[in-house]
Design an enzyme around this catalytic site. Structure first.
Site, PDB file in Angstrom:
ATOM      1  N   ARG A  63      -0.097   9.036 -10.263  1.00  0.00           N
ATOM      2  CA  ARG A  63      -0.077   7.746  -9.733  1.00  0.00           C
ATOM      3  C   ARG A  63       0.809   6.618 -10.128  1.00  0.00           C
ATOM      4  NH1 ARG A  63      -3.697   7.442  -5.469  1.00  0.00           N
ATOM      5  NH2 ARG A  63      -4.116   5.209  -6.097  1.00  0.00           N
ATOM      6  N   GLU A  98     -11.954  -4.551  -5.833  1.00  0.00           N
ATOM      7  CA  GLU A  98     -12.067  -3.339  -5.559  1.00  0.00           C
ATOM      8  C   GLU A  98     -11.487  -2.328  -6.422  1.00  0.00           C
ATOM      9  OE1 GLU A  98     -13.740  -5.761  -2.452  1.00  0.00           O
ATOM     10  OE2 GLU A  98     -11.487  -5.205  -2.835  1.00  0.00           O
ATOM     11  N   LEU A 101      -7.148  -5.331   6.985  1.00  0.00           N
ATOM     12  CA  LEU A 101      -6.662  -6.333   6.083  1.00  0.00           C
ATOM     13  C   LEU A 101      -7.285  -6.083   4.812  1.00  0.00           C
ATOM     14  CD1 LEU A 101      -7.294  -9.691   8.115  1.00  0.00           C
ATOM     15  CD2 LEU A 101      -5.221  -8.833   7.288  1.00  0.00           C
ATOM     16  N   LEU A 152      11.361 -20.473  -4.046  1.00  0.00           N
ATOM     17  CA  LEU A 152      10.407 -19.265  -3.443  1.00  0.00           C
ATOM     18  C   LEU A 152       9.046 -19.594  -4.330  1.00  0.00           C
ATOM     19  CD1 LEU A 152       9.568 -17.191  -1.416  1.00  0.00           C
ATOM     20  CD2 LEU A 152      10.478 -15.633  -3.225  1.00  0.00           C
ATOM     21  N   ASP A 168       0.785  -1.142   0.173  1.00  0.00           N
ATOM     22  CA  ASP A 168      -0.141  -0.190   0.211  1.00  0.00           C
ATOM     23  C   ASP A 168       0.857   1.299   0.020  1.00  0.00           C
ATOM     24  OD1 ASP A 168      -2.306   1.382   0.223  1.00  0.00           O
ATOM     25  OD2 ASP A 168      -2.724   0.948   2.096  1.00  0.00           O
ATOM     26  N   SER A 194      -6.815  -5.803  -6.242  1.00  0.00           N
ATOM     27  CA  SER A 194      -8.256  -6.287  -5.611  1.00  0.00           C
ATOM     28  C   SER A 194      -9.178  -6.146  -6.458  1.00  0.00           C
ATOM     29  CB  SER A 194      -8.376  -5.584  -4.158  1.00  0.00           C
ATOM     30  OG  SER A 194      -8.856  -4.288  -4.645  1.00  0.00           O
ATOM     31  N   HIS A 216       3.264   3.394  -8.889  1.00  0.00           N
ATOM     32  CA  HIS A 216       3.118   1.935  -9.250  1.00  0.00           C
ATOM     33  C   HIS A 216       4.468   1.224  -9.997  1.00  0.00           C
ATOM     34  CE1 HIS A 216      -0.895   1.939  -7.772  1.00  0.00           C
ATOM     35  NE2 HIS A 216      -1.170   2.717  -9.029  1.00  0.00           N
TER      36      HIS A 216
END
Length: 242
Positions: free
Chosen positions: A38, A72, A197, A136, A25, A70, A42
């Site tokens: 923005r 959203e 969360l 990994l 975030d 997400s 990123h």
């Protein structure tokens, strides 16, 4: 081995989380503070992902899950969403060789079928190319929502156990999650100072340890990661026991 690594390994291997999940975030705020679009945030955040991958391997972490997009996030401006998917496709196209060289298996969780076709194809290609890597597992949650995962799992369960719902338990429910073989996260880190969360791994986070930092994701450093790991190493996990 660094002082931090010695400290984390000092008492037992259990001091090192097997699975770390991160809510990345702060990209937008990082850019806004610098009066940049923005999308620049990123792009810087993508560089942080590479840095964190190196640290995770050095620290012996087996699974790393990153909340990349997400369900959203579709509400964001169209230009930003398109830019994010362009960044993702670019990353997948350019970094497959690096992932293989570092023995990193790339996997995805979310409603992948709803993504743009060219992005989906790139995802499938890199997932196949890295499928035999074992150091990994890097899991990118894309078009992901914890509630949506639970709903999708419930639908699968209804198909499988419609005639005998008494057989449904935690084991059968887990088998219907997006990646049922991946263990629950031991540690969930969220950057940027937010303390929630946000619909991330709701089923899997029941007993996860949580760590919150004010650091914005593009600024997240090895020191920040080690601070989270050291905090985790000092905690006693009881899983509901006294």
């Amino acid at each position: 081995m660094s002082k931090v690594e010695k400290s984390l390994h000092k008492d037992s291997p259990s001091n090192i989380p097997v699975h770390v999940a991160i809510i990345m975030d702060g990209n937008g705020r990082w850019a806004q503070k610098r009066k940049l679009p923005r999308l620049f945030g990123h792009k810087e955040g993508a560089k942080t992902v590479e840095r964190v991958l190196e640290i995770a391997i050095k620290r012996g972490i087996r699974y790393l899950t990153l909340y990349a997009f997400s369900t959203e996030n579709w509400k964001r401006p169209k230009e930003e969403v398109e830019g994010l998917f362009s960044l993702l496709k670019n990353y997948l196209t350019k970094k497959s060789g690096d992932l293989q060289q570092n023995d990193i298996r790339l996997r995805f969780a979310g409603r992948i079928e709803s993504l743009p076709e060219d992005v989906r194809m790139a995802m499938v290609k890199v997932q196949k190319e890295t499928s035999n890597c074992k150091t990994l597992d890097l899991i990118l949650c894309i078009n992901y929502g914890g509630r949506q995962e639970i709903i999708d799992a419930a639908r699968k369960l209804l198909d499988i156990y419609s005639s005998n719902i008494d057989e449904i338990d935690e084991v059968s429910f887990r088998s219907c999650l997006y990646l049922p073989d991946v263990p629950d996260p031991d540690l969930i880190i969220r950057t940027s100072g937010e303390m929630r969360l946000s619909n991330f791994l709701l089923w899997q986070s029941s007993y996860s340890e949580l760590f919150f930092t004010e650091t914005l994701w593009p600024d997240f450093s090895e020191k920040d990661f080690d601070e989270a790991l050291e905090s985790y190493a000092k905690r006693q996990r009881r899983y509901g026991a006294v």
